[in-house]
Motif scaffolding. Sequence first.
Motif, mmCIF file in Angstrom:
data_model
loop_
_atom_site.group_PDB
_atom_site.id
_atom_site.type_symbol
_atom_site.label_atom_id
_atom_site.label_comp_id
_atom_site.label_asym_id
_atom_site.label_seq_id
_atom_site.Cartn_x
_atom_site.Cartn_y
_atom_site.Cartn_z
ATOM 1 N N GLY A 167 -1.279 3.283 -12.153
ATOM 2 C CA GLY A 167 -0.837 2.680 -10.509
ATOM 3 C C GLY A 167 -1.961 2.152 -10.010
ATOM 4 N N PRO A 168 -1.606 1.377 -9.145
ATOM 5 C CA PRO A 168 -2.809 1.119 -8.101
ATOM 6 C C PRO A 168 -2.722 1.580 -6.675
ATOM 7 C CG PRO A 168 -0.623 -0.522 -7.948
ATOM 8 C CD PRO A 168 -0.834 0.610 -8.688
ATOM 9 N N ILE A 169 -3.399 1.334 -5.599
ATOM 10 C CA ILE A 169 -3.365 1.870 -4.511
ATOM 11 C C ILE A 169 -4.130 1.036 -3.392
ATOM 12 C CG2 ILE A 169 -4.594 3.766 -5.904
ATOM 13 C CD1 ILE A 169 -6.303 4.818 -3.060
ATOM 14 N N GLU A 170 -3.048 1.213 -2.210
ATOM 15 C CA GLU A 170 -3.557 -0.085 -1.020
ATOM 16 C C GLU A 170 -4.621 0.717 -0.664
ATOM 17 O OE1 GLU A 170 -0.714 -1.646 1.270
ATOM 18 O OE2 GLU A 170 0.216 -2.724 -0.319
ATOM 19 N N LEU A 171 -6.252 -0.228 -0.507
ATOM 20 C CA LEU A 171 -7.246 0.015 0.244
ATOM 21 C C LEU A 171 -7.176 -0.992 1.416
ATOM 22 C CD1 LEU A 171 -9.779 -0.510 -2.555
ATOM 23 C CD2 LEU A 171 -8.543 1.676 -1.899
ATOM 24 N N PRO A 172 -7.460 -0.017 2.652
ATOM 25 C CA PRO A 172 -7.571 -0.847 4.039
ATOM 26 C C PRO A 172 -8.820 -2.251 3.555
ATOM 27 C CG PRO A 172 -9.445 1.527 4.072
ATOM 28 C CD PRO A 172 -8.571 1.362 2.650
ATOM 29 N N LEU A 173 -8.409 -3.089 2.799
ATOM 30 C CA LEU A 173 -8.712 -3.984 3.043
ATOM 31 C C LEU A 173 -8.626 -5.391 3.280
ATOM 32 C CD1 LEU A 173 -11.992 -3.041 0.627
ATOM 33 C CD2 LEU A 173 -12.344 -3.314 2.742
ATOM 34 N N LEU A 174 -8.577 -6.406 4.206
ATOM 35 C CA LEU A 174 -7.631 -7.052 3.921
ATOM 36 C C LEU A 174 -7.981 -8.184 2.378
ATOM 37 C CD1 LEU A 174 -7.464 -8.157 8.080
ATOM 38 C CD2 LEU A 174 -5.683 -7.881 6.719
ATOM 39 N N THR A 175 -6.561 -9.001 2.702
ATOM 40 C CA THR A 175 -7.497 -10.153 1.791
ATOM 41 C C THR A 175 -6.362 -11.204 2.069
ATOM 42 O OG1 THR A 175 -5.055 -9.370 0.212
ATOM 43 C CG2 THR A 175 -6.983 -8.876 -0.278
ATOM 44 N N ALA A 176 -5.206 -10.931 2.652
ATOM 45 C CA ALA A 176 -5.064 -12.384 2.970
ATOM 46 C C ALA A 176 -4.126 -12.327 4.456
ATOM 47 C CB ALA A 176 -4.215 -13.100 3.212
ATOM 48 N N VAL A 177 -3.566 -12.805 5.669
ATOM 49 C CA VAL A 177 -2.656 -12.693 6.356
ATOM 50 C C VAL A 177 -1.959 -13.617 6.313
ATOM 51 C CG1 VAL A 177 -1.764 -12.361 8.816
ATOM 52 C CG2 VAL A 177 -4.186 -12.100 8.178
ATOM 53 N N LYS A 178 0.254 -13.498 6.142
ATOM 54 C CA LYS A 178 0.789 -14.236 5.644
ATOM 55 C C LYS A 178 1.574 -14.954 7.033
ATOM 56 C CE LYS A 178 2.999 -11.245 2.048
ATOM 57 N NZ LYS A 178 4.362 -10.447 2.231
#
Lengths: 336, 416
Positions: A167-178
């Motif tokens: 499974g995946p983990i969330e990295l503290p890198l922004l991909t986008a802002v909703k």
Amino acid sequence: MTRFIERHPAWALIVIIAVAVALWLIFAVWPPGLEEAVGRKRVFLNAVFNGITLGGLYFLVASGFTLIFGLMRNVNLAHGSLYLFGGYVGYAISASTGSWVLSFIVAFVLTALVGVLLQVLVFRRMEGQDLRQTMVTIGLSIVFADLMLWACGGDFYQIQTPNWLIGPIELPLLTAVKSSGEPVYLRYPLVRLVIFLASVAIGIAMWLALNRTRIGMIIRAGVDDRDILAATGVRIQVVFVLVFALGAGLAGIAGVVGGTFQSLSPGEDIRFLLASLVVVIVGGMGSIPGAALGALIIGLAEQLGSVYIPTYAIVVTFLIMVLVLALRPQGLLARR
Amino acid sequence: MLKCSVGLLALSSLFLSGAAIAQEKIKVGVTATLEGTYTVLGEDGIRGHQTALNVLGKKVGDKELEFIIASTDATPDSAVRAVRKLIEQDKVQILLSPLSGDEGIAVKNFAKTHPELTFINAASGAQETTYVDPAPNFFRYNMDGAQWQVGLGKYAYDEKKYRKIATVGEDYSFIYTQVFGLVLEFCGAGGQVTNRQWVPLGTKDFASVIAALPDDVDAIYLGLGGADAVNFLNQYQQAGGKAHLMGGSIMIDQTILSSKGNAKNALIGTIAASGQADTWEDPGWQKFVKAYQDAFPPNKRFPSPSLLATNYYDSTMALILALRQVNGDLSNNQAKYKEALAKIEIDAPNGKIKLDSNRQAIGTNFVTEVVDDGKGALFSKVVKVIPNVNQTLGYDPAVFAKIGLPSRTVPECKKY
């Protein structure tokens, strides 16, 4: 570093700008115009991460290859077979015991043993005859490939990833802002990160062993001039066996890694042999930092290529090799 | 001088005797992808071929069939090399070849240089092989990739209510043909295909491809096979992928459904279409499955034959039955045999098969859904059976010709 800047101010400026642009691409939130032109940031970040992690795998295979070449001047074209052998051993162990970590240990030990046998039974008998050794390794790689096909069949095997790594983990890198202002972070497969960190750890350990220990000193001396080293009374044959075992064992570990996040099948041996050849040609034959740099470049080129120019992705790798051979034939980080 | 002529004499008598032996036997060359990405597919194809020999026997009148197998790796040049070797060195008279799409186009073109021999397609499914400039001595008893997708687009649109899909496929002729069939029907029903990604055959690292999958679609169609499909699923699982999936004919197939590891579980519930369905009730199909299972020990085969085994079975069946009709007569450049092959209708396990004027199969297609049998084995369950699917997919030939040949971007997503 400062010397490099003093000597090549123009190049240094280009490198600094490139690094700054890369950092901005990774950390900043992309303006909409850029997203329209080159696609979403998530895709770019993933490709960069995949390139780096794939580079980690390439480094594991290529470092053993380059180590053996550096010391013994032996282009071991059976290195890919050792990779595949390690992978199959790892699969057998993980399938029968269910332990992923154990499969690394056993694969390392067994492939190292094969390496020792190769050095003692084959290469010692034709020391100094580079061409003959190379031809023999080609022959051995064909024999090994057929033996493994006979034993394991043409099926493709995958080493089971342990549950805690799926499974995946969330990295503290922004991909986008909703549009609601909520930030979206990069999600990335955990197993690839772990494997990458492990290969970095192995790389650092190797660097330390080579530069900070007595045996490392002997090996470095051997790389520079093995005849003088032998004349000083070092038992060079033992060193050769040790290095060959280490190089082969690393290929075995890489096989387990490759079997975990890709798969094992006949033909993989050639693919990884080719990859490690390209990596060490780009990085410089015999140089460990060179192997690391080469692996990173090739991994990134493959992954970014497969996303942004899928049709020509395969060519990019070889284009890099051609460029390096044309401009700096000894490799990027070779000393001589 | 004397020595030389004696030697020549001995040599020529050797050749003559070789020819004399060849006349009592009929030599058939078989190729399969026993190397590379599609190894598993080739192996199961050969199992299907052997099952057919077990069922039908190798005798034709008083002649015995002799089969020589050559290996390829799914590239067109490897197929031509293998076929050339079989013809020139082994002197085969009939070919059962090849397995994969690009190979098929190459072998069809090569067949034209040997008009005296007969080529029976083993399993390849690119549309171009029999649709564009077909070779008069090339016969195909399996449907092409587009025919194998018939029913899937409508089912996805009407029953599953998918409106927007994206596709990922291997970058070669067979998958182009599969996507062609899918897009034609799905867009014809009113759906949208927003994105088509193509990856080279033999891709190992799909992580970036997976990252680039759009997330604003209802389902993702996978046109992958062999090692590529397994790699994709494994990395898809690691990336935590959750989208609805749709599958091509070699994606939802025992070659993938019975692979090791649990990444394949992502496929449970996936809809697909193919020239067969594992759990079809038809007695002919069940008999074939039984024959396949009996022919090999359980660890040397799949739980149920793959599409490749079925195709090789069908083509071997046509080869032998037509040869028996003419009693093994291969005289006059095999004219009688070719005529028999063009006319023969075979009662294949996956439905009746006959050939059209391009010597391309008209057969039965199946829409399926992947189910778990409760013991961890996955099978494709029949949802719909569609008989009499022809190469123009029911379109008027003139309209069909205007769509263009399958490629990365053809057909456009619209109603034709």
